[in-house]
Write a protein that holds these residues in place. Structure first.
Motif, mmCIF file in Angstrom:
data_model
loop_
_atom_site.group_PDB
_atom_site.id
_atom_site.type_symbol
_atom_site.label_atom_id
_atom_site.label_comp_id
_atom_site.label_asym_id
_atom_site.label_seq_id
_atom_site.Cartn_x
_atom_site.Cartn_y
_atom_site.Cartn_z
ATOM 1 N N THR A 1 8.148 11.839 -8.363
ATOM 2 C CA THR A 1 8.517 13.449 -7.997
ATOM 3 C C THR A 1 8.038 13.969 -6.353
ATOM 4 O OG1 THR A 1 6.733 13.917 -9.140
ATOM 5 C CG2 THR A 1 8.225 14.001 -9.991
ATOM 6 N N PHE A 2 6.947 12.871 -5.823
ATOM 7 C CA PHE A 2 6.024 12.906 -4.537
ATOM 8 C C PHE A 2 6.540 13.320 -3.537
ATOM 9 C CE2 PHE A 2 4.765 11.035 -0.665
ATOM 10 C CZ PHE A 2 2.973 11.632 -1.015
ATOM 11 N N ILE A 3 8.570 12.570 -3.404
ATOM 12 C CA ILE A 3 8.447 13.154 -1.894
ATOM 13 C C ILE A 3 9.602 14.796 -2.698
ATOM 14 C CG2 ILE A 3 11.293 11.897 -2.632
ATOM 15 C CD1 ILE A 3 10.154 12.114 0.449
ATOM 16 N N VAL B 1 2.531 5.629 -0.069
ATOM 17 C CA VAL B 1 3.110 6.854 0.771
ATOM 18 C C VAL B 1 3.829 6.990 1.664
ATOM 19 C CG1 VAL B 1 2.440 8.613 2.146
ATOM 20 C CG2 VAL B 1 0.523 8.371 -0.364
ATOM 21 N N THR B 2 3.548 6.001 2.432
ATOM 22 C CA THR B 2 4.466 5.179 3.583
ATOM 23 C C THR B 2 6.210 4.123 3.528
ATOM 24 O OG1 THR B 2 2.949 4.326 4.790
ATOM 25 C CG2 THR B 2 4.574 3.631 5.913
ATOM 26 N N PHE B 3 5.770 3.639 1.718
ATOM 27 C CA PHE B 3 6.604 3.364 1.435
ATOM 28 C C PHE B 3 7.581 4.609 0.972
ATOM 29 C CE2 PHE B 3 9.496 1.897 -2.049
ATOM 30 C CZ PHE B 3 10.268 0.702 -1.177
ATOM 31 N N ILE B 4 7.850 5.124 0.144
ATOM 32 C CA ILE B 4 8.287 6.351 -0.117
ATOM 33 C C ILE B 4 9.203 7.167 0.989
ATOM 34 C CG2 ILE B 4 8.160 8.381 -1.434
ATOM 35 C CD1 ILE B 4 6.366 7.195 -3.395
ATOM 36 N N LEU B 5 7.996 7.498 1.826
ATOM 37 C CA LEU B 5 8.474 8.739 2.775
ATOM 38 C C LEU B 5 9.214 7.741 3.741
ATOM 39 C CD1 LEU B 5 4.963 10.024 4.580
ATOM 40 C CD2 LEU B 5 6.368 11.219 2.967
ATOM 41 N N GLU B 6 9.151 6.676 3.886
ATOM 42 C CA GLU B 6 10.168 6.120 4.807
ATOM 43 C C GLU B 6 11.663 5.588 4.012
ATOM 44 O OE1 GLU B 6 7.305 3.325 8.426
ATOM 45 O OE2 GLU B 6 8.408 2.394 6.427
ATOM 46 N N LYS B 7 11.307 5.278 2.572
ATOM 47 C CA LYS B 7 12.545 5.223 2.429
ATOM 48 C C LYS B 7 13.664 6.415 2.145
ATOM 49 C CE LYS B 7 14.434 3.896 -2.027
ATOM 50 N NZ LYS B 7 13.896 4.107 -3.783
ATOM 51 N N LYS C 1 8.596 13.295 11.953
ATOM 52 C CA LYS C 1 7.458 12.721 11.635
ATOM 53 C C LYS C 1 5.850 13.444 10.709
ATOM 54 C CE LYS C 1 7.331 14.030 16.114
ATOM 55 N NZ LYS C 1 7.033 13.355 17.706
ATOM 56 N N ILE C 2 6.217 12.039 10.033
ATOM 57 C CA ILE C 2 4.813 12.865 8.826
ATOM 58 C C ILE C 2 3.675 11.744 9.426
ATOM 59 C CG2 ILE C 2 4.029 12.898 6.687
ATOM 60 C CD1 ILE C 2 6.782 13.791 5.651
ATOM 61 N N LEU C 3 1.982 12.472 9.178
ATOM 62 C CA LEU C 3 1.091 11.825 9.429
ATOM 63 C C LEU C 3 0.334 12.029 8.211
ATOM 64 C CD1 LEU C 3 -1.377 10.597 11.617
ATOM 65 C CD2 LEU C 3 -1.893 13.233 11.904
ATOM 66 N N VAL C 4 0.131 10.453 7.612
ATOM 67 C CA VAL C 4 -0.186 10.448 6.324
ATOM 68 C C VAL C 4 -2.185 10.075 7.289
ATOM 69 C CG1 VAL C 4 -0.733 9.238 4.811
ATOM 70 C CG2 VAL C 4 1.432 9.283 5.375
ATOM 71 N N ILE C 5 -3.220 10.529 6.643
ATOM 72 C CA ILE C 5 -4.283 10.936 6.859
ATOM 73 C C ILE C 5 -5.165 10.040 5.790
ATOM 74 C CG2 ILE C 5 -6.498 11.572 7.494
ATOM 75 C CD1 ILE C 5 -4.395 13.980 9.178
ATOM 76 N N GLU C 6 -5.414 8.487 5.169
ATOM 77 C CA GLU C 6 -5.741 7.823 4.094
ATOM 78 C C GLU C 6 -6.041 6.805 4.585
ATOM 79 O OE1 GLU C 6 -6.698 6.707 0.976
ATOM 80 O OE2 GLU C 6 -5.071 8.685 0.744
ATOM 81 N N GLY D 1 13.799 8.258 4.812
ATOM 82 C CA GLY D 1 14.053 8.487 6.489
ATOM 83 C C GLY D 1 13.365 8.901 7.122
ATOM 84 N N TYR D 2 11.533 9.224 7.026
ATOM 85 C CA TYR D 2 10.423 9.904 7.789
ATOM 86 C C TYR D 2 10.438 9.150 8.423
ATOM 87 C CZ TYR D 2 11.333 14.451 4.519
ATOM 88 O OH TYR D 2 12.019 15.242 4.440
#
Length: 123
Positions: free
Chosen positions: A111-113, A18-24, A4-9, A26-27
């Protein structure tokens, strides 16, 4: 089980990217759009990592990081500042507030991930 990753934005475009990259990768992503909502959500979901914008409504990211570090249940969760504050001394201010790392905006989708996962490995 997904981490689980919490994004406060508060910026919807940044949050979407950010959500797209993280979910892609597997988070499981949870989102809060202001500082107080982020603190409340961190308490309820206990994420493995928090990505924290600094310029937020209600409570800025520095204050959010200090609140999270003051809570013994949340103090060990890595916090990464994701911010457009990129002047001399801004990185140090985020670390002093309790962040473990710093990613400059605009993020680089290529490079974000890798930057995020460096902090998950340490956790």
């Amino acid at each position: 089980m997904k981490k689980k990753i919490l994004v406060i934005e508060d910026n919807e475009q940044n949050l979407y990217l950010v959500t797209f990259i993280l979910e892609k990768h597997g988070y499981e992503v949870f989102a809060a759009q202001d500082g107080q909502e982020g603190i409340n959500m961190a308490v309820s979901i206990m994420p493995e990592l928090i990505l924290l914008d600094i310029q937020l409504p209600v409570m800025d990211g520095y204050a959010v990081a200090r609140h999270l570090r003051a809570n013994p249940d949340l103090a060990q969760i890595p916090i990464i500042a994701v911010t457009s504050y990129a002047m001399t001394g801004d990185r140090e201010k985020t670390i002093e507030a309790g962040c473990n790392g710093y990613i400059e905006k605009p993020i680089n989708p290529d490079t974000f991930i890798q930057q995020v996962e460096q902090h998950l490995i340490k956790a």
